[in-house]
Design a protein around this motif. Structure first.
Motif, mmCIF file in Angstrom:
data_model
loop_
_atom_site.group_PDB
_atom_site.id
_atom_site.type_symbol
_atom_site.label_atom_id
_atom_site.label_comp_id
_atom_site.label_asym_id
_atom_site.label_seq_id
_atom_site.Cartn_x
_atom_site.Cartn_y
_atom_site.Cartn_z
ATOM 1 N N VAL A 1 0.871 -1.171 0.000
ATOM 2 C CA VAL A 1 0.000 0.000 0.000
ATOM 3 C C VAL A 1 0.907 1.219 0.000
ATOM 4 C CG1 VAL A 1 -1.843 1.243 1.183
ATOM 5 C CG2 VAL A 1 -1.701 -1.256 1.363
ATOM 6 N N LEU A 2 0.698 2.129 -0.965
ATOM 7 C CA LEU A 2 1.546 3.320 -1.021
ATOM 8 C C LEU A 2 0.700 4.574 -1.153
ATOM 9 C CD1 LEU A 2 1.451 4.157 -4.228
ATOM 10 C CD2 LEU A 2 3.289 2.492 -4.433
ATOM 11 N N LEU A 3 1.311 5.713 -0.822
ATOM 12 C CA LEU A 3 0.638 6.995 -0.965
ATOM 13 C C LEU A 3 0.902 7.569 -2.356
ATOM 14 C CD1 LEU A 3 1.243 8.907 2.402
ATOM 15 C CD2 LEU A 3 -0.565 7.296 1.797
ATOM 16 N N THR A 4 -0.040 8.375 -2.813
ATOM 17 C CA THR A 4 0.173 9.168 -4.021
ATOM 18 C C THR A 4 0.195 10.631 -3.639
ATOM 19 O OG1 THR A 4 -2.203 9.220 -4.503
ATOM 20 C CG2 THR A 4 -0.906 7.460 -5.511
ATOM 21 N N ASP A 5 0.939 11.445 -4.400
ATOM 22 C CA ASP A 5 1.091 12.858 -4.056
ATOM 23 C C ASP A 5 -0.011 13.693 -4.685
ATOM 24 O OD1 ASP A 5 1.748 13.171 -6.737
ATOM 25 O OD2 ASP A 5 3.904 13.411 -6.363
ATOM 26 N N SER A 6 0.139 15.011 -4.622
ATOM 27 C CA SER A 6 -0.908 15.920 -5.097
ATOM 28 C C SER A 6 -1.125 15.816 -6.600
ATOM 29 C CB SER A 6 -0.536 17.364 -4.731
ATOM 30 O OG SER A 6 0.735 17.708 -5.265
ATOM 31 N N ASP A 7 -0.142 15.297 -7.331
ATOM 32 C CA ASP A 7 -0.284 15.114 -8.776
ATOM 33 C C ASP A 7 -0.675 13.689 -9.147
ATOM 34 O OD1 ASP A 7 0.451 17.782 -9.381
ATOM 35 O OD2 ASP A 7 2.571 17.265 -9.128
ATOM 36 N N GLY A 8 -0.974 12.863 -8.142
ATOM 37 C CA GLY A 8 -1.370 11.495 -8.399
ATOM 38 C C GLY A 8 -0.229 10.543 -8.659
ATOM 39 N N ARG A 9 1.011 10.979 -8.437
ATOM 40 C CA ARG A 9 2.165 10.121 -8.678
ATOM 41 C C ARG A 9 2.414 9.195 -7.494
ATOM 42 N NH1 ARG A 9 5.976 15.107 -10.335
ATOM 43 N NH2 ARG A 9 5.152 15.670 -8.284
ATOM 44 N N ASP A 10 2.815 7.965 -7.797
ATOM 45 C CA ASP A 10 3.128 6.999 -6.748
ATOM 46 C C ASP A 10 4.333 7.462 -5.937
ATOM 47 O OD1 ASP A 10 1.103 5.435 -7.689
ATOM 48 O OD2 ASP A 10 2.382 3.862 -8.532
ATOM 49 N N GLN A 11 4.275 7.224 -4.620
ATOM 50 C CA GLN A 11 5.389 7.514 -3.730
ATOM 51 C C GLN A 11 5.787 6.200 -3.035
ATOM 52 O OE1 GLN A 11 6.881 10.598 -3.568
ATOM 53 N NE2 GLN A 11 5.471 11.033 -5.259
ATOM 54 N N PRO A 12 6.602 5.379 -3.696
ATOM 55 C CA PRO A 12 6.922 4.054 -3.149
ATOM 56 C C PRO A 12 7.767 4.094 -1.886
ATOM 57 C CG PRO A 12 8.232 4.508 -5.114
ATOM 58 C CD PRO A 12 7.222 5.609 -5.012
ATOM 59 N N LEU A 13 8.278 5.282 -1.525
ATOM 60 C CA LEU A 13 9.024 5.411 -0.279
ATOM 61 C C LEU A 13 8.168 6.022 0.827
ATOM 62 C CD1 LEU A 13 12.580 6.513 -1.487
ATOM 63 C CD2 LEU A 13 11.719 4.225 -0.937
ATOM 64 N N VAL A 14 6.865 5.964 0.650
ATOM 65 C CA VAL A 14 5.896 6.245 1.725
ATOM 66 C C VAL A 14 4.873 5.126 1.608
ATOM 67 C CG1 VAL A 14 4.604 8.040 2.934
ATOM 68 C CG2 VAL A 14 6.171 8.680 1.090
ATOM 69 N N ALA A 15 5.256 3.946 2.074
ATOM 70 C CA ALA A 15 4.468 2.760 1.751
ATOM 71 C C ALA A 15 4.683 1.655 2.781
ATOM 72 C CB ALA A 15 4.864 2.247 0.359
ATOM 73 N N ALA A 16 3.757 0.711 2.766
ATOM 74 C CA ALA A 16 3.878 -0.516 3.566
ATOM 75 C C ALA A 16 3.803 -1.700 2.611
ATOM 76 C CB ALA A 16 2.759 -0.595 4.604
ATOM 77 N N TYR A 17 4.638 -2.704 2.847
ATOM 78 C CA TYR A 17 4.716 -3.865 1.953
ATOM 79 C C TYR A 17 4.701 -5.160 2.762
ATOM 80 C CZ TYR A 17 6.476 -0.412 -1.435
ATOM 81 O OH TYR A 17 6.634 0.683 -2.249
ATOM 82 N N ARG A 18 4.296 -6.228 2.107
ATOM 83 C CA ARG A 18 4.506 -7.551 2.666
ATOM 84 C C ARG A 18 5.993 -7.879 2.487
ATOM 85 N NH1 ARG A 18 -0.458 -9.408 3.773
ATOM 86 N NH2 ARG A 18 -2.163 -8.648 2.440
ATOM 87 N N THR A 19 6.634 -8.199 3.585
ATOM 88 C CA THR A 19 8.072 -8.428 3.543
ATOM 89 C C THR A 19 8.423 -9.548 2.573
ATOM 90 O OG1 THR A 19 8.111 -7.787 5.874
ATOM 91 C CG2 THR A 19 10.111 -8.748 4.979
ATOM 92 N N GLY A 20 7.616 -10.615 2.557
ATOM 93 C CA GLY A 20 7.876 -11.730 1.658
ATOM 94 C C GLY A 20 7.836 -11.320 0.194
#
Length: 353
Positions: free
Chosen positions: A159-178
Motif C-alpha cells: 500500500v503506497l501513498l500518491t502525491d498531489s499530482d497522483g504520482r506513486d510515492q513508493p518510499l511512503v508505503a507498507a509492503y509484505r516483507t515476503g
C-alpha cells in the motif's frame, strides 16, 4: 557489488545468526518485542526501513536528514511516525537520533534505493515492513497505521501513498516483507546485482493499493520545499499540534495527550485565578499524572480535579446566590447593627440567652 541476501545468514541459511544487534539477540528497536510498540498488539507488528543515505544534490549536498523543520531533524520526525515498529532500520551512516535504531549500509554506499532496501531488509523479521524516505516532514503514526491496515485484510503486496499530482510515492508505503524479498531475489538473479537499479523495477512487479495523501507524501527535495514545510507548521491550525509533538519527542514521551483538556484547564486557571496560574497548574497536573502512572487516564483525571478546583475558586468571586435572591448586597450583609441603626439587645433579653 550489492546482491540480495535473505535473512538468516550471509548465504540465506536459516541456521545462521538471526538479524538484530551485534550480539545476535533480539532485534534492537524502540520496543524490542513483538507487541508492535505503543500502537497495537501482535497482529499489528511491523518493521520499518528508512532510507536516509541519498546525496541531496538539489540541496547542494546538504545533510538532508539532519535539516530541521519545527526544531526537529527530518529523520527524527520520520522516526517518530514509525515509533510503533518492532525494529527500525535506518540505511545510512550512523548519527545521533532521538530514538534507538539499527544501522545498515548498502555496499557500495550510494548504490541506490533497491540496494539500500535490500540492506535494510536483512535486519527485519516482521511479515510487514514500512518503507520510508527520511525527508517526510508531515508523516505521522496515523498515516503509518493507515498504510498497514489494508495489508491485514486484503491480498495486495503493498500500500503506497500518491502525491498531489497522483504520482506513486513508493518510499511512503507498507509492503509484505515476503513480496519484497521475492522480487529482490528475482532482480538479483536477472541483473546480477541491485546497485543502480531504480525502485520502479521492483514496484512494477507488485500488486499495489494506492491512497491519496498530498500532505503526508510531501517530501523535501529543495530548499523551497524546506521553506514550505517550515511555514506550514507555523500556521494557526497546525502550530499547537506541531509544538506538542516536538516537545514530546524531545522529552521522550509517547503519551497521546488530550491537548483540549489541558487547554481548557489552562484557560480556567488563567481566568478564574491568575494568568501565571495556567502554566504552573498544567505543570503540576503533569507531575501528578506521572506519579499516578503517567498514562492518558492519569492525565485526564489530574486535569479534571484541577479544573474543578479552578471553577470552585472562580465561583467564590461571585456574590452568594442567597444574598442575590434576597436583594441584599455583600456590603449590607457585612454591616454591623450599629451601622444599620438597630439597638443591640442586652445579653439577658436575647432569645438565646
Amino acid at each position: 557489488m550489492t546482491e540480495y541476501q535473505p535473512p538468516g545468514g550471509p548465504s540465506g541459511d536459516p541456521s545462521g545468526d538471526p538479524p538484530g544487534g551485534p550480539s545476535g539477540g533480539p532485534p534492537d528497536g524502540p520496543s524490542g518485542d513483538s507487541s508492535g510498540g505503543p500502537f497495537g498488539g501482535p497482529d499489528s507488528a511491523y518493521d520499518a526501513v528508512v532510507l536516509a543515505g541519498g546525496a541531496a544534490r538539489r540541496l547542494g549536498g546538504a545533510d538532508k536528514p539532519g535539516v530541521r523543520v519545527g526544531g526537529r531533524a527530518l529523520l527524527d520526525r520520520v522516526l517518530a511516525a514509525c515509533a510503533g515498529a518492532r525494529t527500525t532500520v535506518v540505511v545510512a551512516g550512523p548519527r545521533p537520533t532521538a530514538r534507538p535504531v539499527v544501522w545498515a549500509r548498502e555496499e557500495p554506499p550510494g548504490g541506490g534505493p533497491l540496494a539500500a532496501l535490500a540492506a535494510g531488509l536483512r535486519h527485519t523479521t516482521a511479515d510487514r515492513v514500512v518503507l520510508l524516505s527520511a525527508d517526510l516532514p508531515f508523516l505521522d503514526h496515523r498515516t503509518v497505521r493507515g498504510l498497514l491496515a489494508p495489508l491485514r485484510h486484503g491480498t495486495a503486496d503493498g500500500v503506497l501513498l500518491t502525491d498531489s499530482d497522483g504520482r506513486d510515492q513508493p518510499l511512503v508505503a507498507a509492503y509484505r516483507t515476503g513480496s519484497l524479498r521475492r522480487e529482490l531475489a528475482v532482480l538479483t538473479g536477472r541483473h546480477g546485482e541491485l546497485t543502480g537499479l531504480p525502485l520502479r523495477r521492483l514496484t512494477g512487479s507488485l500488486d499495489l493499493t494506492r491512497i491519496s495523501d498530498p500532505v503526508a507524501s510531501f517530501d523535501c527535495d529543495t530548499w523551497d520545499d524546506i521553506a514550505t514545510a517550515r511555514a506550514r507548521i507555523r500556521e494557526h491550525g497546525h502550530v499547537l499540534d506541531e509544538w506538542i509533538s516536538a516537545v514530546k519527542d524531545e522529552l521522550g514521551i509517547d503519551l497521546d495527550v488530550d491537548t483540549g483538556v489541558l487547554l481548557d484547564l489552562a484557560r480556567d486557571a488563567a481566568h478564574g485565578v491568575a494568568r501565571p496560574a495556567a502554566p504552573l497548574t498544567t505543570f503540576l497536573v503533569g507531575y501528578a499524572a506521572a506519579r499516578a502512572g503517567g498514562d492518558r487516564e492519569a492525565v485526564a483525571e489530574a486535569a479534571r480535579k484541577a479544573a474543578a478546583l479552578a471553577l470552585r475558586w472562580a465561583d467564590e468571586e461571585t456574590p452568594d446566590a442567597t444574598s442575590e435572591a434576597s436583594g441584599a448586597t455583600p456590603e449590607a450583609s457585612d454591616a454591623t447593627p450599629e451601622a444599620s441603626g438597630a439597638t443591640p439587645e442586652a445579653p439577658d433579653t436575647r432569645p438565646d440567652a
